[in-house]
Scaffold this active site. Structure first.
Site, mmCIF file in Angstrom:
data_model
loop_
_atom_site.group_PDB
_atom_site.id
_atom_site.type_symbol
_atom_site.label_atom_id
_atom_site.label_comp_id
_atom_site.label_asym_id
_atom_site.label_seq_id
_atom_site.Cartn_x
_atom_site.Cartn_y
_atom_site.Cartn_z
ATOM 1 N N ALA A 208 18.648 -35.011 -17.564
ATOM 2 C CA ALA A 208 18.904 -33.840 -16.718
ATOM 3 C C ALA A 208 19.371 -34.237 -15.327
ATOM 4 C CB ALA A 208 17.645 -32.978 -16.625
ATOM 5 N N GLU A 209 18.868 -35.353 -14.825
ATOM 6 C CA GLU A 209 19.182 -35.767 -13.458
ATOM 7 C C GLU A 209 20.532 -36.470 -13.334
ATOM 8 O OE1 GLU A 209 17.742 -35.147 -10.704
ATOM 9 O OE2 GLU A 209 15.762 -34.397 -11.267
ATOM 10 N N SER A 210 20.800 -37.405 -14.252
ATOM 11 C CA SER A 210 21.993 -38.250 -14.072
ATOM 12 C C SER A 210 22.799 -38.472 -15.342
ATOM 13 C CB SER A 210 21.560 -39.617 -13.529
ATOM 14 O OG SER A 210 20.781 -40.309 -14.517
#
Length: 272
Positions: A169-171
């Site tokens: 989800a972040e990167s």
């Protein structure tokens, strides 16, 4: 039970380095770190016992039935907790004098906390939310970091599927990612968070994963295992979770939580 009197001193007894004639492998170093930590815990227990003599024990009655036994048990437990959370630095001194090196942070985390897996709840994607699936390319990217994720999971007690879902989800598994808000690396750490978590190079995959997992473990404990609140705090900050007494009404945060939970569902359905 015989009382032990402890005289406070400095580290002058540790100032003479032990003559090192051979290098230690990783397993030997971890055993040395563990023994050093145990020594610090025992020494802390002795200090507590010495201090308790002035108050008649933790239970306040030296003559009470079984109080000496209970005092000893509690002193040992408190000493272990103190050694785990607020180290006196004695273990690090011993380790350094024996090996000639500083104790690695991963040994400190693993040996100090000996964390059990954190039990999480509130893990279901809302019925009215749109589920998303990770791309094959992003899954292939994070597979490169499986060993670091596994180690971080064991060290901090966070399920590896949760760590993977956050990274996705972040990167999307890009260890060089930088957001418009200047969050960096696989788990998109802000500079201040990276410093707080002891991360020196945010673009180093292992350091970033360890720092992000350590921070998320703290959030999970802060919110008693409530995964949605911990994710909301990771995305929008704990201050906003406190301000709104729950998940903040931010579209970005709600989307982020749904995305992580969707990825988590993917991993639960496809055990990896």
């Amino acid at each position: 039970m015989e009382e032990i009197t402890l005289k406070a001193s400095n580290d002058k007894h540790f100032t003479k380095p032990i003559d090192i004639k051979s290098r230690y492998d990783e397993k030997q170093k971890e055993k040395i770190a563990s023994a050093s930590k145990q020594f610090e815990s025992v020494l802390t227990a002795m200090m507590l016992k010495s201090m308790n003599k002035t108050t008649g024990g933790l239970f306040g009655d030296e003559d009470g039935y079984g109080n000496d036994m209970f005092d000893t048990i509690f002193e040992q437990e408190i000493a272990q907790k103190m050694s785990a959370t607020k180290s006196l630095g004695i273990a690090e001194i011993l380790y350094r004098k024996i090996t000639g090196e500083n104790m690695p942070d991963e040994f400190k985390f693993r040996l100090s906390s000996k964390l059990n897996p954190i039990k999480v709840n509130n893990t279901q994607v809302p019925a009215d939310a749109t589920k998303v699936k990770p791309s094959n390319s992003s899954l292939e990217r994070i597979d490169k970091f499986n060993s670091h994720i596994e180690e971080a999971s064991k060290t901090f007690g966070v399920d590896k599927a949760i760590i993977k879902s956050i990274i996705l989800a972040e990167s999307a598994g890009n260890h060089k990612a930088v957001s418009t808000a200047k969050a960096k690396g696989l788990m998109q750490l802000m500079d201040s968070t990276a410093v707080d978590m002891g991360v020196k190079n945010v673009f180093n995959p292992k350091e970033n994963i360890f720092g992000g997992t350590k921070y998320f473990a703290q959030l999970l404990r802060q919110y008693s295992g409530d995964l949605k609140l911990a994710l909301a705090a990771y995305n929008a900050g704990p201050q906003n979770v406190e301000k709104y007494n729950g998940v903040p009404p931010f579209a970005e945060t709600k989307s982020y939580i749904n995305k992580v939970l969707s990825y988590l569902e993917h991993f639960s359905e496809n055990q990896s």
